[in-house]
Motif scaffolding. Structure first.
Motif, mmCIF file in Angstrom:
data_model
loop_
_atom_site.group_PDB
_atom_site.id
_atom_site.type_symbol
_atom_site.label_atom_id
_atom_site.label_comp_id
_atom_site.label_asym_id
_atom_site.label_seq_id
_atom_site.Cartn_x
_atom_site.Cartn_y
_atom_site.Cartn_z
ATOM 1 N N HIS A 168 11.842 11.997 -13.474
ATOM 2 C CA HIS A 168 12.406 13.252 -13.362
ATOM 3 C C HIS A 168 11.579 14.553 -13.157
ATOM 4 N N ASP A 169 10.155 14.067 -13.258
ATOM 5 C CA ASP A 169 8.910 15.163 -13.397
ATOM 6 C C ASP A 169 8.931 15.555 -12.170
ATOM 7 N N ASP A 170 9.387 17.073 -12.122
ATOM 8 C CA ASP A 170 8.825 17.819 -10.805
ATOM 9 C C ASP A 170 7.306 17.671 -10.468
ATOM 10 N N ARG A 171 6.548 17.668 -11.548
ATOM 11 C CA ARG A 171 5.115 17.806 -11.409
ATOM 12 C C ARG A 171 4.648 16.625 -10.560
ATOM 13 N N VAL A 172 5.479 15.527 -10.520
ATOM 14 C CA VAL A 172 5.139 14.199 -9.875
ATOM 15 C C VAL A 172 5.533 14.374 -8.477
ATOM 16 N N LYS A 173 6.509 14.985 -8.121
ATOM 17 C CA LYS A 173 7.234 14.895 -7.003
ATOM 18 C C LYS A 173 6.356 15.368 -5.804
ATOM 19 N N GLU A 174 5.588 16.313 -5.925
ATOM 20 C CA GLU A 174 4.578 16.844 -4.785
ATOM 21 C C GLU A 174 3.916 15.895 -4.237
ATOM 22 N N SER A 175 3.516 14.905 -4.966
ATOM 23 C CA SER A 175 2.313 13.927 -4.593
ATOM 24 C C SER A 175 2.994 12.800 -3.719
ATOM 25 N N PHE A 176 4.244 12.747 -3.542
ATOM 26 C CA PHE A 176 4.938 11.417 -2.791
ATOM 27 C C PHE A 176 5.665 11.848 -1.493
ATOM 28 N N GLY A 234 0.721 -1.293 -0.049
ATOM 29 C CA GLY A 234 -0.085 -0.058 -0.018
ATOM 30 C C GLY A 234 0.730 1.343 -0.015
ATOM 31 N N GLU A 235 2.145 1.084 0.076
ATOM 32 C CA GLU A 235 2.925 2.488 0.122
ATOM 33 C C GLU A 235 3.135 2.766 -1.382
ATOM 34 N N ASN A 236 3.292 4.242 -1.350
ATOM 35 C CA ASN A 236 3.714 4.920 -2.691
ATOM 36 C C ASN A 236 5.050 5.505 -2.636
ATOM 37 N N TRP A 237 5.885 4.989 -3.628
ATOM 38 C CA TRP A 237 7.358 5.313 -3.734
ATOM 39 C C TRP A 237 7.749 5.798 -4.866
ATOM 40 N N LEU A 238 8.610 7.074 -4.882
ATOM 41 C CA LEU A 238 9.418 7.371 -6.077
ATOM 42 C C LEU A 238 10.709 7.055 -6.216
ATOM 43 N N LEU A 239 10.843 6.841 -7.419
ATOM 44 C CA LEU A 239 12.147 6.268 -7.548
ATOM 45 C C LEU A 239 13.101 7.437 -8.352
ATOM 46 N N LEU A 240 14.132 7.944 -7.695
ATOM 47 C CA LEU A 240 14.873 9.339 -8.401
ATOM 48 C C LEU A 240 15.991 8.872 -8.571
ATOM 49 N N GLY A 241 16.705 9.500 -9.512
ATOM 50 C CA GLY A 241 17.940 9.580 -9.911
ATOM 51 C C GLY A 241 18.557 9.929 -11.257
ATOM 52 N N GLU A 242 19.630 10.712 -11.229
ATOM 53 C CA GLU A 242 20.198 11.272 -12.471
ATOM 54 C C GLU A 242 19.928 10.137 -13.640
ATOM 55 N N SER A 243 20.200 10.961 -14.793
ATOM 56 C CA SER A 243 20.217 9.837 -15.990
ATOM 57 C C SER A 243 21.472 9.085 -16.028
#
Ligand SMILES: Nc1ncnc2c1ncn2[C@@H]1O[C@H](COP(=O)(O)OP(=O)(O)OP(=O)(O)O)[C@@H](O)[C@H]1O
Length: 208
Positions: free
Chosen positions: A194-202, A27-36
């Motif tokens: 990479h999308d900043d529009r996504v980051k705020e929701s997680f 049930g957790e929501n995760w962002l996977l972030l990292g440079e190219s």
């Protein structure tokens, strides 16, 4: 529901990617972030059974993913993991409905037209059920590929850069949809972006 333990992957005997351990609960929501080039795609492939890591273990719902035979893996993936790609991967010669039926067949599940209609209605594209992918807009295509990913009620929903080809309005709609779908089925959501529009929701982030 998902554990990554001591995983690393080596390409051509020299490019070494080390992944820190990761413990994800249902049930957790995760962002996977990292440079190219940091290894996001490699890690998503490792998590979804596409690429066996050189070292380490991936457990999903108590199943040791890389102990499965390829047949068992196909079935496991079809039933437990939903995948959304950057570019929707639908088969062009099949209608939306036929594409979804195929996802049920691949998972060795019975054809279920009611479930297909339910998912397409939820995603607001039921009117496109008999259309071919070429007859859909970009946003509708992305929703059709999300429909395919959630069709079999996976416990793990993974999206690789799902918003990068969408405008602001569609990007927000897709993220809200993924969050809503994962919440309603109590599944775990991992989004690589990479999308900043996504980051705020997680609130949870795995950084490479
Ligand atoms: N098949 C391959 N053979 C050799 N090296 C590879 C291969 N695939 C990826 N790599 C290397 O592994 C590293 C990680 O690649 P990966 O595609 O996982 O990164 P990424 O974070 O998804 O990048 P991007 O955001 O640019 O898509 C890179 O240095 C890449 O050059």
């Amino acid at each position: 529901m998902l554990q990554l333990k001591s995983v690393s992957h080596t390409y051509n005997g020299k490019e070494v990617l080390n992944f820190s351990d990761w413990d994800i609960r249902r049930g957790e929501n995760w962002l996977l972030l990292g440079e190219s080039g940091s290894g996001k795609t490699t890690l998503l492939h490792i998590l979804t059974g596409i690429k066996k890591p050189t070292k380490g273990q991936v457990m999903i719902n108590e199943t040791d993913l890389y102990k499965l035979s390829s047949r068992q893996m196909d079935r496991f993936r079809g039933r437990n993991i939903g995948l959304v790609f950057q570019q929707p991967h639908l088969i062009k010669s099949l209608t939306v409905e036929e594409n979804l039926k195929l996802a049920q067949t691949f998972a060795k599940l019975p054809e279920d037209k009611v479930r297909i209609e339910e998912v397409l209605s939820e995603l607001g594209i039921i009117q496109k059920i008999k259309s071919y992918p070429s007859e859909l807009s970009q946003g509708q295509l992305q929703r059709a590929s999300i429909a395919r990913a959630v069709l079999n009620k996976p416990t793990l929903l993974i999206a690789d850069e799902p918003t990068s080809s969408l405008d602001n309005k569609n990007a927000k709609a897709v993220i809200n949809l993924l969050l809503k779908l994962s919440e309603s089925s109590n599944s775990t959501l991992i989004i690589s972006t990479h999308d900043d529009r996504v980051k705020e929701s997680f609130s949870k982030e795995y950084l490479l």
